[in-house]
Design an enzyme around this catalytic site. Sequence first.
Site, short mmCIF file in Angstrom:
data_model
loop_
_atom_site.label_atom_id
_atom_site.label_comp_id
_atom_site.label_asym_id
_atom_site.label_seq_id
_atom_site.Cartn_x
_atom_site.Cartn_y
_atom_site.Cartn_z
N ASP A 188 0.80 -1.23 0.00
CA ASP A 188 0.00 0.00 0.00
C ASP A 188 0.83 1.27 0.00
O ASP A 188 0.31 2.34 0.28
CB ASP A 188 -0.98 0.00 1.18
CG ASP A 188 -0.40 0.56 2.46
OD1 ASP A 188 0.78 0.32 2.71
OD2 ASP A 188 -1.13 1.26 3.17
N GLU A 189 2.11 1.16 -0.31
CA GLU A 189 2.99 2.31 -0.14
C GLU A 189 4.03 2.37 -1.26
O GLU A 189 4.57 1.34 -1.65
CB GLU A 189 3.78 2.04 1.14
CG GLU A 189 3.82 3.13 2.14
CD GLU A 189 4.74 2.71 3.27
OE1 GLU A 189 5.68 3.44 3.54
OE2 GLU A 189 4.53 1.64 3.85
#
Length: 369
Positions: A106-107
């Site tokens: 998610d990053e």
Amino acid sequence: MAKQRKIIHIDMDCFYAAIEIRDDPSLKGKPIAVGGASNSRGVLCTCNYEARKYGIHSAMASSQAVRLCPDLIIVPVNFEKYRASSKVIHEILGHYSDTIEPLSLDEAYLDVTHSDLHAGSATLIAQTIRNEIFEKENLIASAGISFNKLLAKLASDWNKPNGQFVITPDMIKNFMPILPVKKLFGVGKVTAEKLKEKGIVTCGDIQKHSITEMVRLFGNYGKHLHLMAHGIDERAVCTEHIRKSLSVEETFSSDISPTHVPPYIFDDMFNELNKRLKKLKNLDKTDIKTLSVKIKFADFTSTTIQSSQTAFVIASFIHLFDTRIKNHADSTNVKDIKKIRLIGFGVSFKTEHTETNKAYQQLSLAFKS
Ligand code: TTP
Ligand code: MG
């Protein structure tokens, strides 16, 4: 003088939980977490902001979380779904830069220094990325914008959830001194504790020390800390990953007897390792230096057995496993033979290998790099 870099850090808000709420709107507005059940040995992967109000956080035991918030709804982990979403998000990021470094599902960092989009405004590019993620995936991202990776990551946390923040060079003198050292990249609990023993709690405390003093206290890492505390970080956004080893591992849903491991487990692991090896550039199997097998027992003790003498075939891994288990059985009463919660297969290389970073491929609960 080199052009000042423009780096964006994108981080999805309560990623797994947000996906579960998106897919089941009846969960909206309620405290929810994703993870293992509270009546087993489960831990939480994450929770939404409603649950965070009760002090619940990632990696907390589910049983403790339910004590803090009896109404907490714990949704089981659905990793395939998170990976599918991550893939779409990383594809969206690809519309905005070729220089992307995924950090996790998610990053990611994007270097947009040379982008012509929005007349080169990193702030507008970040806003557009967040809009596109929302339109296509119905999920919310936060963003940080700055001239290096350290500050971009700190900035994405600043206005979370559903926000973005820019840290400009002239903000450093006010921003860094008040920043707790535990917010710095690589400073975990142990380092934070060691720093605290020396009276260092904020970056301002580090700034009071000379670089020589920091090196005397903390070795080479002291120099790194000193630079970070001044907001300096020269690390490039790295699209390739250098590998010296590769491994896969599987944690079983319930512990298994070491003498009755279903053969498909070895097959699956060997095939996955082989598949992952094939993705590495210029890898020749003769470049494999060692094979290793990791075993984690039910009591969380673990052992790794390595061999540099054997060929890369499944039988070599099984032989390593059997040798370790036989030693364990020979030195233990039958009734005390420990069950196994995890097995891992790995290789190390004679030379380094590069591969393109793809977070959604690299991470999984069962198979890790
Ligand atoms: P994070 O980005 O750290 O957390 P988050 O996205 O849930 O929340 P936010 O960014 O809004 O603070 O981690 C991303 C996902 O990784 C998270 O949704 C679940 C997973 N994860 C774990 O499985 N275990 C952990 O200990 C952490 C920190 C995250
Ligand atoms: Mg996140």
